[in-house]
Design a protein around this motif. Sequence first.
Motif, PDB file in Angstrom:
ATOM      1  N   ASP A   1      92.811  27.959  31.367  1.00 33.08           N
ATOM      2  CA  ASP A   1      92.389  27.384  30.096  1.00 33.08           C
ATOM      3  C   ASP A   1      90.877  27.165  30.047  1.00 33.08           C
ATOM      4  OD1 ASP A   1      95.064  27.444  29.434  1.00 33.08           O
ATOM      5  OD2 ASP A   1      95.365  25.282  29.688  1.00 33.08           O
ATOM      6  N   ALA A   2      90.291  26.726  31.160  1.00 32.14           N
ATOM      7  CA  ALA A   2      88.838  26.542  31.211  1.00 32.14           C
ATOM      8  C   ALA A   2      88.121  27.879  31.056  1.00 32.14           C
ATOM      9  CB  ALA A   2      88.434  25.868  32.530  1.00 32.14           C
ATOM     10  N   LEU A   3      88.639  28.908  31.711  1.00 31.31           N
ATOM     11  CA  LEU A   3      88.037  30.233  31.597  1.00 31.31           C
ATOM     12  C   LEU A   3      88.190  30.769  30.182  1.00 31.31           C
ATOM     13  CD1 LEU A   3      86.629  32.666  32.826  1.00 31.31           C
ATOM     14  CD2 LEU A   3      88.862  33.466  33.618  1.00 31.31           C
ATOM     15  N   ALA A   4      89.356  30.592  29.585  1.00 39.03           N
ATOM     16  CA  ALA A   4      89.576  31.057  28.212  1.00 39.03           C
ATOM     17  C   ALA A   4      88.623  30.356  27.249  1.00 39.03           C
ATOM     18  CB  ALA A   4      91.024  30.822  27.796  1.00 39.03           C
TER      19      ALA A   4
ATOM     20  N   ALA B   1      85.619  29.037  28.003  1.00 40.61           N
ATOM     21  CA  ALA B   1      84.264  29.544  28.252  1.00 40.61           C
ATOM     22  C   ALA B   1      84.081  30.943  27.670  1.00 40.61           C
ATOM     23  CB  ALA B   1      83.974  29.548  29.755  1.00 40.61           C
ATOM     24  N   LEU B   2      85.068  31.796  27.861  1.00 41.35           N
ATOM     25  CA  LEU B   2      84.985  33.143  27.307  1.00 41.35           C
ATOM     26  C   LEU B   2      84.948  33.101  25.784  1.00 41.35           C
ATOM     27  CD1 LEU B   2      87.467  35.046  29.642  1.00 41.35           C
ATOM     28  CD2 LEU B   2      84.986  35.319  29.562  1.00 41.35           C
ATOM     29  N   SER B   3      85.754  32.237  25.194  1.00 44.49           N
ATOM     30  CA  SER B   3      85.781  32.111  23.739  1.00 44.49           C
ATOM     31  C   SER B   3      84.410  31.675  23.211  1.00 44.49           C
ATOM     32  CB  SER B   3      86.855  31.107  23.337  1.00 44.49           C
ATOM     33  OG  SER B   3      86.863  30.922  21.943  1.00 44.49           O
TER      34      SER B   3
ATOM     35  N   GLN C   1      87.582  37.408  24.218  1.00 47.53           N
ATOM     36  CA  GLN C   1      88.968  36.994  24.346  1.00 47.53           C
ATOM     37  C   GLN C   1      89.706  37.977  25.241  1.00 47.53           C
ATOM     38  OE1 GLN C   1      91.216  36.845  20.726  1.00 47.53           O
ATOM     39  NE2 GLN C   1      93.016  36.028  21.726  1.00 47.53           N
ATOM     40  N   LEU C   2      90.385  37.441  26.248  1.00 44.80           N
ATOM     41  CA  LEU C   2      91.270  38.238  27.096  1.00 44.80           C
ATOM     42  C   LEU C   2      92.699  37.796  26.773  1.00 44.80           C
ATOM     43  CD1 LEU C   2      89.406  38.098  30.539  1.00 44.80           C
ATOM     44  CD2 LEU C   2      89.389  39.931  28.850  1.00 44.80           C
ATOM     45  N   PRO C   3      93.375  38.492  25.858  1.00 44.04           N
ATOM     46  CA  PRO C   3      94.671  38.025  25.377  1.00 44.04           C
ATOM     47  C   PRO C   3      95.793  38.057  26.397  1.00 44.04           C
ATOM     48  CG  PRO C   3      94.173  40.180  24.473  1.00 44.04           C
ATOM     49  CD  PRO C   3      92.947  39.727  25.217  1.00 44.04           C
ATOM     50  N   ALA C   4      95.630  38.780  27.487  1.00 46.16           N
ATOM     51  CA  ALA C   4      96.717  38.902  28.456  1.00 46.16           C
ATOM     52  C   ALA C   4      96.605  37.908  29.607  1.00 46.16           C
ATOM     53  CB  ALA C   4      96.751  40.332  29.003  1.00 46.16           C
TER      54      ALA C   4
ATOM     55  N   ALA D   1      84.810  44.629  28.592  1.00 51.27           N
ATOM     56  CA  ALA D   1      84.276  44.644  29.959  1.00 51.27           C
ATOM     57  C   ALA D   1      82.751  44.603  29.931  1.00 51.27           C
ATOM     58  CB  ALA D   1      84.774  45.882  30.705  1.00 51.27           C
ATOM     59  N   HIS D   2      82.135  45.335  29.014  1.00 46.98           N
ATOM     60  CA  HIS D   2      80.674  45.288  28.880  1.00 46.98           C
ATOM     61  C   HIS D   2      80.208  43.900  28.443  1.00 46.98           C
ATOM     62  CE1 HIS D   2      79.407  49.362  29.705  1.00 46.98           C
ATOM     63  NE2 HIS D   2      80.411  49.819  28.967  1.00 46.98           N
ATOM     64  N   MET D   3      80.944  43.271  27.534  1.00 49.14           N
ATOM     65  CA  MET D   3      80.589  41.919  27.104  1.00 49.14           C
ATOM     66  C   MET D   3      80.657  40.945  28.270  1.00 49.14           C
ATOM     67  SD  MET D   3      82.591  41.808  23.434  1.00 49.14           S
ATOM     68  CE  MET D   3      82.245  40.084  23.110  1.00 49.14           C
ATOM     69  N   LEU D   4      81.693  41.068  29.091  1.00 43.87           N
ATOM     70  CA  LEU D   4      81.808  40.227  30.277  1.00 43.87           C
ATOM     71  C   LEU D   4      80.639  40.444  31.225  1.00 43.87           C
ATOM     72  CD1 LEU D   4      85.609  40.560  31.062  1.00 43.87           C
ATOM     73  CD2 LEU D   4      84.413  38.445  30.516  1.00 43.87           C
TER      74      LEU D   4
END
Length: 79
Positions: A21-24, A26-28, A33-36, A66-69
Amino acid sequence: MPPTPPVPHTPKIQEARDARDALATALSQAGIQLPAMDIHTPWADDRKAEARYALVHLGVCSAPVAHMLANVITKGITG
């Protein structure tokens, strides 16, 4: 095929859920968004056992994501 039984609630699984949840979050905030994203445990067939550990499964993503990450990580490294 019968439904998969729910993963038991243990401290290790809660730790993995909190990390996911913390990673989601931060990514948001970075517009990603990594939906899986999910929690995986090492004992796929024994759902009643106490978890020794749990893993945050990030799933798969498209090349643009992946490039955004990579860009977010690079910016974080270089400040």
